[in-house]
Design an enzyme around this catalytic site. Structure first.
Site, PDB file in Angstrom:
ATOM      1  N   ASN A 121       0.807  -1.240   0.000  1.00 21.23           N
ATOM      2  CA  ASN A 121       0.000   0.000   0.000  1.00 21.23           C
ATOM      3  C   ASN A 121       0.840   1.290   0.000  1.00 21.23           C
ATOM      4  OD1 ASN A 121       0.692  -0.406   2.679  1.00 21.23           O
ATOM      5  ND2 ASN A 121      -1.270   0.299   3.481  1.00 21.23           N
ATOM      6  N   GLU A 123       4.384  -3.910  12.349  1.00 23.41           N
ATOM      7  CA  GLU A 123       3.449  -2.810  12.055  1.00 23.41           C
ATOM      8  C   GLU A 123       2.269  -3.464  11.348  1.00 23.41           C
ATOM      9  OE1 GLU A 123       3.648   0.326  12.857  1.00 23.41           O
ATOM     10  OE2 GLU A 123       5.719   0.493  13.528  1.00 23.41           O
ATOM     11  N   CYS A 169      -3.221   1.717   6.620  1.00 18.32           N
ATOM     12  CA  CYS A 169      -3.449   1.052   7.905  1.00 18.32           C
ATOM     13  C   CYS A 169      -4.061   2.013   8.917  1.00 18.32           C
ATOM     14  CB  CYS A 169      -2.133   0.504   8.423  1.00 18.32           C
ATOM     15  SG  CYS A 169      -0.857   1.758   8.469  1.00 18.32           S
ATOM     16  N   GLU A 218       8.135   3.002  14.384  1.00 14.22           N
ATOM     17  CA  GLU A 218       8.969   3.445  13.258  1.00 14.22           C
ATOM     18  C   GLU A 218       8.895   4.957  13.197  1.00 14.22           C
ATOM     19  OE1 GLU A 218       7.595   1.182   9.848  1.00 14.22           O
ATOM     20  OE2 GLU A 218       8.891  -0.482  10.410  1.00 14.22           O
TER      21      GLU A 218
HETATM   22  P1  NAP Z   1       0.008  -8.962   3.849  1.00 10.96           P
HETATM   23  O1  NAP Z   1      -0.828  -9.857   3.005  1.00 10.96           O
HETATM   24  O2  NAP Z   1       0.200  -9.355   5.274  1.00 10.96           O
HETATM   25  O3  NAP Z   1       1.416  -8.860   3.104  1.00 10.96           O
HETATM   26  C1  NAP Z   1       2.458  -8.074   3.614  1.00 10.96           C
HETATM   27  C2  NAP Z   1       3.780  -8.641   3.152  1.00 10.96           C
HETATM   28  O4  NAP Z   1       3.913  -9.950   3.699  1.00 10.96           O
HETATM   29  C3  NAP Z   1       3.880  -8.798   1.632  1.00 10.96           C
HETATM   30  O5  NAP Z   1       5.219  -8.556   1.256  1.00 10.96           O
HETATM   31  C4  NAP Z   1       3.529 -10.248   1.422  1.00 10.96           C
HETATM   32  O6  NAP Z   1       4.094 -10.770   0.245  1.00 10.96           O
HETATM   33  C5  NAP Z   1       4.161 -10.868   2.647  1.00 10.96           C
HETATM   34  N1  NAP Z   1       3.615 -12.167   3.034  1.00 10.96           N
HETATM   35  C6  NAP Z   1       2.352 -12.619   2.932  1.00 10.96           C
HETATM   36  N2  NAP Z   1       2.260 -13.881   3.433  1.00 10.96           N
HETATM   37  C7  NAP Z   1       3.510 -14.215   3.853  1.00 10.96           C
HETATM   38  C8  NAP Z   1       4.081 -15.387   4.452  1.00 10.96           C
HETATM   39  N3  NAP Z   1       3.357 -16.449   4.746  1.00 10.96           N
HETATM   40  N4  NAP Z   1       5.396 -15.360   4.756  1.00 10.96           N
HETATM   41  C9  NAP Z   1       6.159 -14.283   4.474  1.00 10.96           C
HETATM   42  N5  NAP Z   1       5.669 -13.159   3.907  1.00 10.96           N
HETATM   43  C10 NAP Z   1       4.361 -13.128   3.604  1.00 10.96           C
HETATM   44  O7  NAP Z   1      -0.503  -7.465   3.878  1.00 10.96           O
HETATM   45  P2  NAP Z   1      -0.842  -6.530   2.634  1.00 10.96           P
HETATM   46  O8  NAP Z   1      -2.171  -6.940   2.107  1.00 10.96           O
HETATM   47  O9  NAP Z   1       0.310  -6.474   1.700  1.00 10.96           O
HETATM   48  O10 NAP Z   1      -0.909  -5.095   3.334  1.00 10.96           O
HETATM   49  C11 NAP Z   1      -2.048  -4.614   3.931  1.00 10.96           C
HETATM   50  C12 NAP Z   1      -1.995  -4.776   5.431  1.00 10.96           C
HETATM   51  O11 NAP Z   1      -0.842  -4.106   5.937  1.00 10.96           O
HETATM   52  C13 NAP Z   1      -3.171  -4.126   6.130  1.00 10.96           C
HETATM   53  O12 NAP Z   1      -3.612  -4.943   7.172  1.00 10.96           O
HETATM   54  C14 NAP Z   1      -2.577  -2.829   6.669  1.00 10.96           C
HETATM   55  O13 NAP Z   1      -3.261  -2.295   7.777  1.00 10.96           O
HETATM   56  C15 NAP Z   1      -1.207  -3.266   7.027  1.00 10.96           C
HETATM   57  N6  NAP Z   1      -0.300  -2.126   7.102  1.00 10.96           N
HETATM   58  C16 NAP Z   1       0.143  -1.734   8.333  1.00 10.96           C
HETATM   59  C17 NAP Z   1       0.962  -0.624   8.452  1.00 10.96           C
HETATM   60  C18 NAP Z   1       1.440  -0.155   9.798  1.00 10.96           C
HETATM   61  O14 NAP Z   1       2.355   0.675   9.824  1.00 10.96           O
HETATM   62  N7  NAP Z   1       0.897  -0.636  10.902  1.00 10.96           N
HETATM   63  C19 NAP Z   1       1.341   0.087   7.303  1.00 10.96           C
HETATM   64  C20 NAP Z   1       0.884  -0.337   6.062  1.00 10.96           C
HETATM   65  C21 NAP Z   1       0.060  -1.464   5.981  1.00 10.96           C
HETATM   66  P3  NAP Z   1       3.355 -10.756  -1.176  1.00 10.96           P
HETATM   67  O15 NAP Z   1       2.551  -9.489  -1.260  1.00 10.96           O
HETATM   68  O16 NAP Z   1       4.486 -10.795  -2.142  1.00 10.96           O
HETATM   69  O17 NAP Z   1       2.505 -11.965  -1.190  1.00 10.96           O
END
Ligand code: NAP
Length: 490
Positions: free
Chosen positions: A165, A263, A297, A471
């Site tokens: 994102n 995060e 997020c 962060e």
């Molecule tokens: P996600 O599905 O958890 O993916 C995040 C990262 O983890 C991606 O690089 C993904 O790779 C990788 N990943 C997924 N499954 C994995 C596994 N089993 N082992 C290792 N890596 C794995 O999250 P997203 O859909 O990309 O992002 C949205 C989420 O991030 C939302 O919940 C949002 O709130 C949260 N977020 C939090 C913050 C914060 O600062 N708190 C900031 C931004 C976003 P691939 O995409 O290559 O599959």
């Protein structure tokens, strides 16, 4: 060669074509056969391809980071700072190219992408400067012939995984403090948005970052994640992404007792009190709710509005939301891009259907947009049930659901009734209430009379199941430093 060279890549129209890379970056070399397609979510066209690396290539990257660590940590802070400041300068100089690349792979409007590049660069600049202020401590010893000092030292090799994102800022928010502290890094960006990461690495190399200090791998998330969480050479693991994936990866880190920063997802409450400046509250809600098409997020996810201003606020917000221009972020003055993929669109639709099924009324939107694909209309729903799916889960889309409340006590109870604890917002003009509410909200960050809470100078992070660690700011640097107590007998 990318399918998009005449199509998608042609539309991006980079001034510097070498910023577009389709290979991973390990030990200062571009490597791997590009096989996985990366698509533009606005057009569904193929931009290019990236390598599908796995366990062995990730281990090679860990070996490179391990080998680079002793020299990098021994550089002076000033030497590290010089490279990081130049790196930021290069990001700013190539802002337009980086922003266009980001909009193409992520979908956000170009204006937002330009803003993210500056924001991303700010972590390199700020931590470059802050590296010079990693002060230790001396502690008065309990005996006259003893001395005690506390040294701060880089934790070592860092494994990092980032989401789609914020394809640039989520990287520099980790890489900035990590590299400034003297750590070396192996990063896996999301396979949906890898090109921003690769372009940042091109500029890192140009700024003088030595081989092995930053390594980037793409491919199958599971085996790459296993190495980054389980390899004993990695001292710290830092993750930004969803809560379920974060929990799984944190558990994988337990076997080697790594330092862990998480995060994770939010479910931000947004409170509007009777005494609020309604115009400011509605504008704040637009920024907080609809930025990046609701895919942040810290997005307002549940809007609680007090009885006395409920109708007026609902009308004001619906008018503003309906006026947002939807479209391809690379074309015209778009304010709302597409959702990242079909799964995201289906989640949004499920949340809207559930809310309507429980009595919510549509003020604007609530349908797929005429642009097709994953475009969804900016949506405002009123009379949302307090326990609708929309209030219990992170929607991650352009849907504002309004719930009514009567008293301040009610508002705090509703707001805190969540396992998420990342960001919360409140609008009130009463000073005492602003303090009570700021202190009463169980969240890592509170926006009081503002919908904007992200800056490199302030700590970003959550409580409860929204994460561990911070962060940004001086606190973000501590995440990459170990304390060592040194006792000297005179
Ligand atoms: P996600 O599905 O958890 O993916 C995040 C990262 O983890 C991606 O690089 C993904 O790779 C990788 N990943 C997924 N499954 C994995 C596994 N089993 N082992 C290792 N890596 C794995 O999250 P997203 O859909 O990309 O992002 C949205 C989420 O991030 C939302 O919940 C949002 O709130 C949260 N977020 C939090 C913050 C914060 O600062 N708190 C900031 C931004 C976003 P691939 O995409 O290559 O599959």
């Amino acid at each position: 060669m990318a399918d998009g060279e005449t199509g998608e890549l042609g539309r991006i129209a980079l001034n510097r074509s070498d910023l577009f890379r389709e290979q991973c970056y390990i030990n200062g070399k571009w490597t791997g056969d590009p096989t996985i397609e990366v698509r533009n979510p606005a057009t569904r066209g193929v931009i290019g391809r990236i390598p599908n690396l796995g366990k062995s290539e990730t281990e090679t990257a860990v070996a490179a980071a391990t080998a680079a660590f002793p020299k990098w940590k021994s550089e002076t802070a000033a030497a590290r700072a010089k490279i990081m400041l130049k790196w930021n300068d290069l990001m700013v100089a190539h802002q337009e190219d980086l922003a266009r690349l980001m909009t193409a792979e992520q979908g956000k409007p170009l204006a937002e992408a330009r803003g993210e590049i500056v924001y991303a660069g700010s972590f390199l600049q700020w931590y470059g400067e802050e590296a010079k202020r990693v002060y230790g401590d001396t502690i008065p010893a309990p005996a006259a012939d003893r001395r005690i000092m506390v040294l701060k030292q880089p934790v070592g090799v860092v494994g990092a995984i980032t989401p789609w994102n914020f394809p640039a800022a989520m990287i520099t928010r980790k890489v900035g403090p990590g590299i400034a502290a003297g750590c070396t890094i192996v990063l896996k960006p999301s396979e949906l948005t890898p090109y921003s990461a690769f372009a940042i690495a091109v500029l890192a190399e140009e700024a003088g970052l030595p081989p092995g200090v930053l390594n980037i791998v793409t491919g199958d998330a599971e085996p790459i994640g296993r190495v980054l969480t389980e390899d004993p050479r990695i001292a710290k693991f830092t993750f930004t992404g969803s809560t379920p994936v974060g929990k799984k990866l944190a558990a994988q880190c337990a076997g080697t007792v790594k330092r862990v920063s998480l995060e994770l997802g939010g479910n931000a409450p947004f409170l509007v009190f009777d005494d609020a400046d309604l115009e400011a509250a509605a504008s704040g809600a637009i920024i907080s709710k609809f930025r990046n098409t609701g895919q942040t997020c810290v997005c307002a996810n549940r809007l609680y509005v007090q009885d006395g201003v409920y109708d007026k606020f609902a009308t004001l917000l619906a008018e503003k939301a309906a006026a947002l221009a939807v479209g391809d972020g690379l074309v015209g003055v778009t304010q709302q891009g597409p959702l990242i993929n079909m799964k995201a669109l289906e989640k949004v639709e499920a949340h809207v259907a559930d809310a309507i099924g429980h009595g919510a009324k549509i003020l604007t939107g609530a349908h797929r947009d005429s642009h097709g694909g994953t475009f969804y209309q900016p949506t405002v729903l009123r009379d949302v049930a307090p326990d609708a799916l929309l209030t219990r889960e992170e929607t991650f889309g352009p849907v504002a659901g309004l719930v009514r409340f009567k008293s301040e006590e009610d508002a705090l109870r509703l707001a805190n009734d969540s396992r998420a604890g990342l960001a919360a917002y409140a609008f009130t003009r009463e000073l005492a209430r602003s303090w009570r509410v700021s202190e009463g909200l169980e969240y890592g960050m509170v926006g009081m009379n503002t919908g904007l809470i992200s800056t490199e100078v302030s700590p970003f992070g959550g409580v409860k199941e929204s994460g561990i660690g911070r962060e940004g700011s001086k606190y973000g640097l501590d995440e990459f430093l170990d304390l060592k107590a040194v006792f000297v007998q005179l």
